[in-house]
Design a protein around this motif. Sequence first.
Motif, PDB file in Angstrom:
ATOM      1  N   VAL A   1       5.521  12.617  -0.796  1.00  0.00           N
ATOM      2  CA  VAL A   1       5.129  13.845  -0.107  1.00  0.00           C
ATOM      3  C   VAL A   1       4.367  14.749  -1.067  1.00  0.00           C
ATOM      4  O   VAL A   1       4.873  15.104  -2.127  1.00  0.00           O
ATOM      5  N   VAL A   2       3.148  15.098  -0.692  1.00  0.00           N
ATOM      6  CA  VAL A   2       2.331  16.045  -1.448  1.00  0.00           C
ATOM      7  C   VAL A   2       1.796  17.068  -0.450  1.00  0.00           C
ATOM      8  O   VAL A   2       0.980  16.738   0.405  1.00  0.00           O
ATOM      9  N   VAL A   3       2.285  18.286  -0.547  1.00  0.00           N
ATOM     10  CA  VAL A   3       1.908  19.325   0.420  1.00  0.00           C
ATOM     11  C   VAL A   3       0.538  19.889   0.063  1.00  0.00           C
ATOM     12  O   VAL A   3       0.263  20.217  -1.095  1.00  0.00           O
ATOM     13  N   SER A   4      -0.318  20.011   1.061  1.00  0.00           N
ATOM     14  CA  SER A   4      -1.662  20.516   0.829  1.00  0.00           C
ATOM     15  C   SER A   4      -1.643  22.023   0.586  1.00  0.00           C
ATOM     16  O   SER A   4      -0.678  22.719   0.917  1.00  0.00           O
ATOM     17  N   THR A   5      -2.741  22.522   0.042  1.00  0.00           N
ATOM     18  CA  THR A   5      -2.887  23.955  -0.208  1.00  0.00           C
ATOM     19  C   THR A   5      -3.879  24.583   0.781  1.00  0.00           C
ATOM     20  O   THR A   5      -4.406  25.671   0.542  1.00  0.00           O
ATOM     21  N   VAL A   6      -4.109  23.925   1.882  1.00  0.00           N
ATOM     22  CA  VAL A   6      -5.098  24.384   2.863  1.00  0.00           C
ATOM     23  C   VAL A   6      -4.663  25.692   3.514  1.00  0.00           C
ATOM     24  O   VAL A   6      -3.513  25.845   3.929  1.00  0.00           O
ATOM     25  N   ASP A   7      -5.590  26.638   3.616  1.00  0.00           N
ATOM     26  CA  ASP A   7      -5.389  27.875   4.377  1.00  0.00           C
ATOM     27  C   ASP A   7      -5.807  27.575   5.812  1.00  0.00           C
ATOM     28  O   ASP A   7      -6.997  27.571   6.141  1.00  0.00           O
TER      29      ASP A   7
ATOM     30  N   VAL B   1       0.856  -1.190   0.000  1.00  0.00           N
ATOM     31  CA  VAL B   1       0.000   0.000   0.000  1.00  0.00           C
ATOM     32  C   VAL B   1       0.888   1.235   0.000  1.00  0.00           C
ATOM     33  O   VAL B   1       1.769   1.375   0.851  1.00  0.00           O
ATOM     34  N   ARG B   2       0.673   2.121  -0.956  1.00  0.00           N
ATOM     35  CA  ARG B   2       1.464   3.344  -1.042  1.00  0.00           C
ATOM     36  C   ARG B   2       0.883   4.410  -0.123  1.00  0.00           C
ATOM     37  O   ARG B   2      -0.321   4.654  -0.125  1.00  0.00           O
ATOM     38  N   LEU B   3       1.760   5.053   0.658  1.00  0.00           N
ATOM     39  CA  LEU B   3       1.345   6.097   1.585  1.00  0.00           C
ATOM     40  C   LEU B   3       1.756   7.459   1.041  1.00  0.00           C
ATOM     41  O   LEU B   3       2.887   7.635   0.571  1.00  0.00           O
ATOM     42  N   VAL B   4       0.843   8.414   1.103  1.00  0.00           N
ATOM     43  CA  VAL B   4       1.126   9.798   0.744  1.00  0.00           C
ATOM     44  C   VAL B   4       1.078  10.637   2.018  1.00  0.00           C
ATOM     45  O   VAL B   4       0.087  10.591   2.762  1.00  0.00           O
ATOM     46  N   LEU B   5       2.121  11.386   2.268  1.00  0.00           N
ATOM     47  CA  LEU B   5       2.180  12.268   3.438  1.00  0.00           C
ATOM     48  C   LEU B   5       1.790  13.674   3.008  1.00  0.00           C
ATOM     49  O   LEU B   5       2.495  14.314   2.223  1.00  0.00           O
ATOM     50  N   ALA B   6       0.668  14.162   3.535  1.00  0.00           N
ATOM     51  CA  ALA B   6       0.168  15.490   3.174  1.00  0.00           C
ATOM     52  C   ALA B   6       0.736  16.527   4.137  1.00  0.00           C
ATOM     53  O   ALA B   6       0.001  17.219   4.851  1.00  0.00           O
ATOM     54  N   SER B   7       2.048  16.625   4.176  1.00  0.00           N
ATOM     55  CA  SER B   7       2.722  17.533   5.098  1.00  0.00           C
ATOM     56  C   SER B   7       4.101  17.863   4.566  1.00  0.00           C
ATOM     57  O   SER B   7       4.785  16.999   4.011  1.00  0.00           O
ATOM     58  N   ALA B   8       4.523  19.112   4.781  1.00  0.00           N
ATOM     59  CA  ALA B   8       5.861  19.535   4.369  1.00  0.00           C
ATOM     60  C   ALA B   8       6.884  19.344   5.482  1.00  0.00           C
ATOM     61  O   ALA B   8       8.052  19.692   5.313  1.00  0.00           O
ATOM     62  N   SER B   9       6.467  18.780   6.608  1.00  0.00           N
ATOM     63  CA  SER B   9       7.340  18.664   7.776  1.00  0.00           C
ATOM     64  C   SER B   9       8.488  17.685   7.555  1.00  0.00           C
ATOM     65  O   SER B   9       8.251  16.480   7.385  1.00  0.00           O
TER      66      SER B   9
ATOM     67  N   ARG C   1      -5.004   9.021  -7.069  1.00  0.00           N
ATOM     68  CA  ARG C   1      -5.672   7.789  -6.685  1.00  0.00           C
ATOM     69  C   ARG C   1      -4.659   6.671  -6.452  1.00  0.00           C
ATOM     70  O   ARG C   1      -3.505   6.751  -6.865  1.00  0.00           O
ATOM     71  N   GLY C   2      -5.116   5.640  -5.768  1.00  0.00           N
ATOM     72  CA  GLY C   2      -4.274   4.469  -5.588  1.00  0.00           C
ATOM     73  C   GLY C   2      -3.363   4.521  -4.383  1.00  0.00           C
ATOM     74  O   GLY C   2      -2.414   3.748  -4.295  1.00  0.00           O
ATOM     75  N   ALA C   3      -3.646   5.443  -3.451  1.00  0.00           N
ATOM     76  CA  ALA C   3      -2.785   5.572  -2.281  1.00  0.00           C
ATOM     77  C   ALA C   3      -3.621   5.840  -1.037  1.00  0.00           C
ATOM     78  O   ALA C   3      -4.810   6.154  -1.104  1.00  0.00           O
ATOM     79  N   VAL C   4      -2.985   5.704   0.107  1.00  0.00           N
ATOM     80  CA  VAL C   4      -3.574   6.103   1.380  1.00  0.00           C
ATOM     81  C   VAL C   4      -2.910   7.418   1.788  1.00  0.00           C
ATOM     82  O   VAL C   4      -1.678   7.518   1.825  1.00  0.00           O
ATOM     83  N   VAL C   5      -3.720   8.416   2.058  1.00  0.00           N
ATOM     84  CA  VAL C   5      -3.211   9.756   2.363  1.00  0.00           C
ATOM     85  C   VAL C   5      -3.246   9.989   3.869  1.00  0.00           C
ATOM     86  O   VAL C   5      -4.257   9.720   4.532  1.00  0.00           O
ATOM     87  N   LEU C   6      -2.132  10.513   4.410  1.00  0.00           N
ATOM     88  CA  LEU C   6      -2.028  10.833   5.833  1.00  0.00           C
ATOM     89  C   LEU C   6      -1.808  12.328   6.004  1.00  0.00           C
ATOM     90  O   LEU C   6      -0.852  12.892   5.477  1.00  0.00           O
ATOM     91  N   GLY C   7      -2.716  12.972   6.725  1.00  0.00           N
ATOM     92  CA  GLY C   7      -2.552  14.373   7.087  1.00  0.00           C
ATOM     93  C   GLY C   7      -2.297  14.504   8.574  1.00  0.00           C
ATOM     94  O   GLY C   7      -2.866  13.749   9.371  1.00  0.00           O
ATOM     95  N   CYS C   8      -1.426  15.429   8.947  1.00  0.00           N
ATOM     96  CA  CYS C   8      -1.102  15.652  10.359  1.00  0.00           C
ATOM     97  C   CYS C   8      -1.026  17.149  10.645  1.00  0.00           C
ATOM     98  O   CYS C   8      -0.666  17.937   9.766  1.00  0.00           O
ATOM     99  N   ASP C   9      -1.330  17.510  11.877  1.00  0.00           N
ATOM    100  CA  ASP C   9      -1.126  18.889  12.317  1.00  0.00           C
ATOM    101  C   ASP C   9      -0.941  18.902  13.826  1.00  0.00           C
ATOM    102  O   ASP C   9      -1.602  18.136  14.543  1.00  0.00           O
TER     103      ASP C   9
END
Length: 225
Positions: free
Chosen positions: A36-42, A12-20, A80-88
């Motif tokens: 790593v794919v950084v979100s554009t969230v304000d 399973v491919r993991l995507v980290l939605a964080s620039a940390s 598509r095709g991945a599990v995305v993890l967001g953290c804050d």
Amino acid sequence: MPRSPLTSQPAVRLVLASASPARLTTLRAAGIWPTVVVSTVDEDLVVAEALERYGPLEAGDIALLLARSKAEDVASAGDRGAVVLGCDSVLELDGQVHGKPADADEARARWRRMRGRSGVLHTGHWVVDDRDDHGGATLGATASTTVHFAKLSDDEIDAYVATGEPLLVAGAFTIDGLGGAFVTAIEGDHHNVVGLSLPLLRDLLADAGIGWFDVVGAAAGDDQG
């Protein structure tokens, strides 16, 4: 022959939605090499809208709200095709919620309040299963760790802030960098203070039907994207 989880591609491919960098380092040390794919969230706008809609929020709820927003933003981008993890992460001190300091003056003022005391570092984790034909699980939770701070002098605070490190992280401190000398003790998961609780991530993946070693295994150099 069973595959070696430390040398082969993960199931399973993991995507980290964080620039940390700290979160990425934590995952890599555990054998996970995410894209790593950084979100554009304000973040300020997300929190402001939630406060207007729901009223006052607990510190842990704010961390979870932002983690979910980041994960869903990246998942909606079409990878598509991945599990995305967001953290804050946010620091709770005297009932107030603190993220990254806006500037050096704020970092110095915060450390003068923190020194010799303790706060609670909350990290929200949100997982979105964005794989086709896997149910689209979306779930999250917050890990909280109590952090005890050393009694820094004004000169030490000024010198630390001058390094620039406190401006880059929630709570204006690190445990895995220059700020490690100023953390005298913790109560809870130390990975959470770095920014990502591995035990909590394992639990969330299990709840989504994903085994830990399903995401472990991509070799160095396979995380580009």
